[in-house]
Design an enzyme around this catalytic site. Sequence first.
Site, PDB file in Angstrom:
ATOM      1  N   LYS A  67       1.733  -3.621  -4.996  1.00 39.36           N
ATOM      2  CA  LYS A  67       0.549  -4.434  -5.266  1.00 39.36           C
ATOM      3  C   LYS A  67      -0.477  -3.615  -6.053  1.00 39.36           C
ATOM      4  O   LYS A  67      -0.281  -2.420  -6.276  1.00 39.36           O
ATOM      5  CB  LYS A  67      -0.062  -4.927  -3.958  1.00 39.36           C
ATOM      6  CG  LYS A  67       0.910  -5.508  -2.967  1.00 39.36           C
ATOM      7  CD  LYS A  67       1.341  -6.934  -3.280  1.00 39.36           C
ATOM      8  CE  LYS A  67       2.305  -7.397  -2.215  1.00 39.36           C
ATOM      9  NZ  LYS A  67       2.806  -8.733  -2.344  1.00 39.36           N
TER      10      LYS A  67
HETATM   11  C1  LIG Z   1       3.245  -9.268  -0.928  1.00 35.91           C
HETATM   12  C2  LIG Z   1       3.012 -10.668  -0.578  1.00 35.91           C
HETATM   13  C3  LIG Z   1       2.784 -11.093   0.744  1.00 35.91           C
HETATM   14  C4  LIG Z   1       2.758 -10.219   1.978  1.00 35.91           C
HETATM   15  O1  LIG Z   1       3.388  -9.075   1.903  1.00 35.91           O
HETATM   16  P1  LIG Z   1       3.599  -7.953   3.012  1.00 35.91           P
HETATM   17  O2  LIG Z   1       4.812  -7.276   2.490  1.00 35.91           O
HETATM   18  O3  LIG Z   1       3.806  -8.599   4.326  1.00 35.91           O
HETATM   19  O4  LIG Z   1       2.401  -7.085   3.014  1.00 35.91           O
HETATM   20  C5  LIG Z   1       2.531 -12.433   0.950  1.00 35.91           C
HETATM   21  N1  LIG Z   1       2.511 -13.318  -0.055  1.00 35.91           N
HETATM   22  C6  LIG Z   1       2.720 -12.951  -1.330  1.00 35.91           C
HETATM   23  C7  LIG Z   1       2.632 -13.980  -2.399  1.00 35.91           C
HETATM   24  C8  LIG Z   1       2.989 -11.621  -1.635  1.00 35.91           C
HETATM   25  O5  LIG Z   1       3.221 -11.259  -2.901  1.00 35.91           O
END
Ligand SMILES: *Cc1c(COP(=O)(O)O)cnc(C)c1O
Length: 372
Positions: A182
């Site tokens: 991210k």
């Molecule tokens: C990364 C992501 C999440 C949650 O990710 P975790 O791996 O649980 O931290 C939820 N929704 C979207 C659209 C994502 O890209």
Amino acid sequence: MKRYPSAKPYITDREKKYVLEVLNSGILSLGKKQERFENKFAKFIGAKYACAVSSGTAGLHLAMIAAGIGPGDEVITTPFSFVASANAILYVGAKPIFADIDPLTYNIDPQKIERAITKRTKAILVVHIFGQPAEMAPILKIARKYNLKIIEDACESLGATYKGRMAGTFGESAVFAFYANKQMTTGEGGVIVTSNKRIYGLCRSLRNQGRAENMQWLDHNRLGYNYRMDEMSAAVGLAQIENIDFLLRERSIADWYHEFLAPHGDLIQTPQTHPHNTHTWQVYVVRIKNRNINRDRVMLDLQKQGIATKPYLPSIHLFSFYRSRFGFKPGDYPISETVSASTLALPFYVGLKRPDIKYISNKVIDAVKKYN
Ligand SMILES: *Cc1c(COP(=O)(O)O)cnc(C)c1O
């Protein structure tokens, strides 16, 4: 041969220093670093409160509980997302109702939301996909008209704006995630932001085994979870949020991809940013124009040349679990499916330079041409 991973975190001495401070302090959970991280994060988003949790998925689960969503309720969301967004609806016993997407931005199509509303609809879980906010004005209008709650899955869109307003400030709550691919990372981690004091208190209690909100040790007055973020992760998060302007600015490497790929518009569709949005590029996703080309073969070719790409994203309703549970089939959400079959995320992380992007872009064009 040069090797390019699809994503990579950007870690400096500051992250290392803060983590070491935590390890030396002996306080490994619910400490000062988390408090500072939460305060800085809320301020950055422009929300009153931020509640750090162990993952984005955990954050979405708590946001659903805090919204009072439960068995018998329907929540409208997009099939073109990471599976966690729809799963969060299932965790609370509600039913995800998918609405197809806009073919250019890949975000949920407001008109299709309106058509999916029933007596049981309680909320819209809006996902801001790939770093670009969804069409919030019409979505807010629909929510007001039908008295629906809005929860934002902003996990991919830290720092992005819609008509000048920050993603994460539209719903009663919004969730961000900090996995290493991210815009900022904490290792594993997430955060719920809200300006609603009740929701904030509830999330703090729920992440901590349902402990009473005054944080008394002895009473657990609701069913809670262990969704706490540990203090080492919070230390990384604090260092990252202190450097967030840099981290987001550096994602303008998307401009270089655009420069090298846009002239090949006959082969490849570059990402489309709506003029009233700013995009913060969780990933850079291109679409192969010729639908007869097998995208997976293109990916394999690139892999052999050291370039890692990802098939972003598969449509959630076609995962075997969703098919068997709800009877979804190909053709149910055709725009999402078409996009899913032809998109790939290119290597994207802070540290890539213009010559890297030029090199990767040329390889991508060559690989697509080979099958065209
Ligand atoms: C990364 C992501 C999440 C949650 O990710 P975790 O791996 O649980 O931290 C939820 N929704 C979207 C659209 C994502 O890209």
